[in-house]
Design a protein around this motif. Structure first.
Motif, PDB file in Angstrom:
ATOM      1  N   ALA A  19      33.517  48.183  34.470  1.00  8.94           N
ATOM      2  CA  ALA A  19      34.350  48.515  33.811  1.00  8.94           C
ATOM      3  C   ALA A  19      34.384  49.562  32.585  1.00  8.94           C
ATOM      4  O   ALA A  19      35.156  50.225  32.370  1.00  8.94           O
ATOM      5  N   GLU A  20      33.281  49.994  32.616  1.00 11.94           N
ATOM      6  CA  GLU A  20      32.804  51.307  31.719  1.00 11.94           C
ATOM      7  C   GLU A  20      33.076  52.229  32.341  1.00 11.94           C
ATOM      8  O   GLU A  20      33.790  53.498  31.953  1.00 11.94           O
ATOM      9  N   THR A  21      32.799  52.350  33.740  1.00  5.91           N
ATOM     10  CA  THR A  21      33.035  53.561  34.411  1.00  5.91           C
ATOM     11  C   THR A  21      34.271  53.612  34.899  1.00  5.91           C
ATOM     12  O   THR A  21      34.850  54.802  34.877  1.00  5.91           O
ATOM     13  N   CYS A  22      35.063  52.646  35.297  1.00 10.42           N
ATOM     14  CA  CYS A  22      36.395  52.774  36.018  1.00 10.42           C
ATOM     15  C   CYS A  22      37.146  51.767  35.090  1.00 10.42           C
ATOM     16  O   CYS A  22      37.787  50.793  36.051  1.00 10.42           O
ATOM     17  N   PRO A  23      37.681  51.833  34.000  1.00 10.46           N
ATOM     18  CA  PRO A  23      38.291  50.805  33.228  1.00 10.46           C
ATOM     19  C   PRO A  23      39.656  50.534  33.719  1.00 10.46           C
ATOM     20  O   PRO A  23      40.238  49.678  33.559  1.00 10.46           O
ATOM     21  N   ASP A  24      40.401  51.584  34.553  1.00  5.58           N
ATOM     22  CA  ASP A  24      41.760  51.134  35.006  1.00  5.58           C
ATOM     23  C   ASP A  24      41.569  50.257  36.336  1.00  5.58           C
ATOM     24  O   ASP A  24      42.950  49.978  36.683  1.00  5.58           O
ATOM     25  N   MET A  28      36.378  43.146  32.492  1.00  2.00           N
ATOM     26  CA  MET A  28      35.122  41.850  32.416  1.00  2.00           C
ATOM     27  C   MET A  28      36.133  40.763  32.123  1.00  2.00           C
ATOM     28  O   MET A  28      37.200  40.725  31.233  1.00  2.00           O
ATOM     29  N   ASN A  29      35.976  39.530  32.943  1.00  6.15           N
ATOM     30  CA  ASN A  29      36.677  38.362  32.487  1.00  6.15           C
ATOM     31  C   ASN A  29      35.365  37.345  32.019  1.00  6.15           C
ATOM     32  O   ASN A  29      34.560  36.879  32.397  1.00  6.15           O
ATOM     33  N   GLU A  30      35.626  37.467  30.525  1.00  7.83           N
ATOM     34  CA  GLU A  30      34.384  36.884  29.686  1.00  7.83           C
ATOM     35  C   GLU A  30      34.560  35.408  29.854  1.00  7.83           C
ATOM     36  O   GLU A  30      33.277  34.828  29.963  1.00  7.83           O
ATOM     37  N   GLU A  31      35.592  34.708  29.881  1.00  2.00           N
ATOM     38  CA  GLU A  31      35.646  33.330  30.360  1.00  2.00           C
ATOM     39  C   GLU A  31      34.883  32.879  31.352  1.00  2.00           C
ATOM     40  O   GLU A  31      34.225  32.018  31.446  1.00  2.00           O
ATOM     41  N   MET A  32      35.177  33.572  32.396  1.00  2.00           N
ATOM     42  CA  MET A  32      34.565  33.348  33.812  1.00  2.00           C
ATOM     43  C   MET A  32      33.274  34.006  34.041  1.00  2.00           C
ATOM     44  O   MET A  32      32.381  33.326  34.807  1.00  2.00           O
ATOM     45  N   GLY A  33      32.861  34.743  33.129  1.00  2.00           N
ATOM     46  CA  GLY A  33      31.497  35.376  33.202  1.00  2.00           C
ATOM     47  C   GLY A  33      31.226  36.261  34.594  1.00  2.00           C
ATOM     48  O   GLY A  33      30.046  36.569  35.032  1.00  2.00           O
ATOM     49  N   PHE A  34      32.270  37.070  34.959  1.00  2.00           N
ATOM     50  CA  PHE A  34      32.242  38.069  35.883  1.00  2.00           C
ATOM     51  C   PHE A  34      33.283  39.038  35.870  1.00  2.00           C
ATOM     52  O   PHE A  34      34.148  38.964  35.205  1.00  2.00           O
ATOM     53  N   ALA A  35      33.079  40.289  36.482  1.00  2.00           N
ATOM     54  CA  ALA A  35      34.136  41.481  36.566  1.00  2.00           C
ATOM     55  C   ALA A  35      35.174  41.033  37.537  1.00  2.00           C
ATOM     56  O   ALA A  35      34.894  40.288  38.638  1.00  2.00           O
ATOM     57  N   VAL A  36      36.368  41.776  37.132  1.00  2.00           N
ATOM     58  CA  VAL A  36      37.502  41.366  38.236  1.00  2.00           C
ATOM     59  C   VAL A  36      37.983  42.617  38.586  1.00  2.00           C
ATOM     60  O   VAL A  36      38.231  43.534  37.514  1.00  2.00           O
ATOM     61  N   VAL A  37      38.679  42.773  39.696  1.00  2.00           N
ATOM     62  CA  VAL A  37      39.472  43.976  39.886  1.00  2.00           C
ATOM     63  C   VAL A  37      41.060  43.847  39.266  1.00  2.00           C
ATOM     64  O   VAL A  37      41.786  42.838  39.840  1.00  2.00           O
ATOM     65  N   VAL A  38      41.394  44.573  38.752  1.00  2.00           N
ATOM     66  CA  VAL A  38      42.767  44.431  37.772  1.00  2.00           C
ATOM     67  C   VAL A  38      43.651  45.426  38.304  1.00  2.00           C
ATOM     68  O   VAL A  38      45.042  45.142  38.324  1.00  2.00           O
ATOM     69  N   ASN A  39      43.331  46.597  39.025  1.00  2.00           N
ATOM     70  CA  ASN A  39      44.197  47.321  39.770  1.00  2.00           C
ATOM     71  C   ASN A  39      43.542  48.258  40.662  1.00  2.00           C
ATOM     72  O   ASN A  39      42.817  49.266  40.355  1.00  2.00           O
ATOM     73  N   PRO A  40      43.466  47.571  41.891  1.00  2.00           N
ATOM     74  CA  PRO A  40      42.747  48.473  43.011  1.00  2.00           C
ATOM     75  C   PRO A  40      43.205  49.958  43.149  1.00  2.00           C
ATOM     76  O   PRO A  40      42.343  50.731  43.702  1.00  2.00           O
ATOM     77  N   TYR A  41      44.387  50.207  42.629  1.00  2.00           N
ATOM     78  CA  TYR A  41      44.881  51.755  42.851  1.00  2.00           C
ATOM     79  C   TYR A  41      44.620  52.549  41.711  1.00  2.00           C
ATOM     80  O   TYR A  41      45.098  53.398  41.533  1.00  2.00           O
ATOM     81  N   GLY A  42      43.860  51.866  40.532  1.00  2.00           N
ATOM     82  CA  GLY A  42      44.022  52.564  39.156  1.00  2.00           C
ATOM     83  C   GLY A  42      43.011  53.838  39.213  1.00  2.00           C
ATOM     84  O   GLY A  42      43.109  54.486  38.200  1.00  2.00           O
ATOM     85  N   GLU A  47      36.092  57.856  42.228  1.00  2.00           N
ATOM     86  CA  GLU A  47      35.695  57.350  40.890  1.00  2.00           C
ATOM     87  C   GLU A  47      35.304  55.846  41.180  1.00  2.00           C
ATOM     88  O   GLU A  47      34.517  55.200  40.508  1.00  2.00           O
ATOM     89  N   ILE A  48      36.048  55.005  42.044  1.00  2.00           N
ATOM     90  CA  ILE A  48      35.608  53.710  42.201  1.00  2.00           C
ATOM     91  C   ILE A  48      34.424  53.555  42.975  1.00  2.00           C
ATOM     92  O   ILE A  48      33.580  52.709  42.709  1.00  2.00           O
ATOM     93  N   GLN A  49      34.250  54.530  43.955  1.00  2.00           N
ATOM     94  CA  GLN A  49      32.699  54.489  44.613  1.00  2.00           C
ATOM     95  C   GLN A  49      31.578  54.941  43.350  1.00  2.00           C
ATOM     96  O   GLN A  49      30.479  54.180  43.587  1.00  2.00           O
TER      97      GLN A  49
END
Length: 65
Positions: A19-24, A28-42, A47-49
């Protein structure tokens, strides 16, 4: 075919580096305790790599859409 990132949530340590490297793309899903993909084309694949390479849990992977 487009490549899109996905996160193996079982392996995610919730460190937040993606999320820090590629915030678009990642958040972070704080409630679930893991990261999520919010926009795979962001961001570009490069940059994603970079976010994939920085992940200490190595839980972010590519899938073909």
């Amino acid at each position: 075919m487009a490549r899109i990132p996905y996160i193996d949530t079982e392996e995610c340590m919730a460190c937040g580096s993606c999320a820090e490297t590629c915030p678009d793309v990642f958040a972070m899903n704080e409630e679930m305790g893991f990261a999520v993909v919010v926009n795979p084309y962001g961001a570009s694949e490069d940059e994603i790599q970079e976010a994939i390479d920085m992940c200490p849990a190595q839980c972010i992977h590519w899938k073909t859409e």
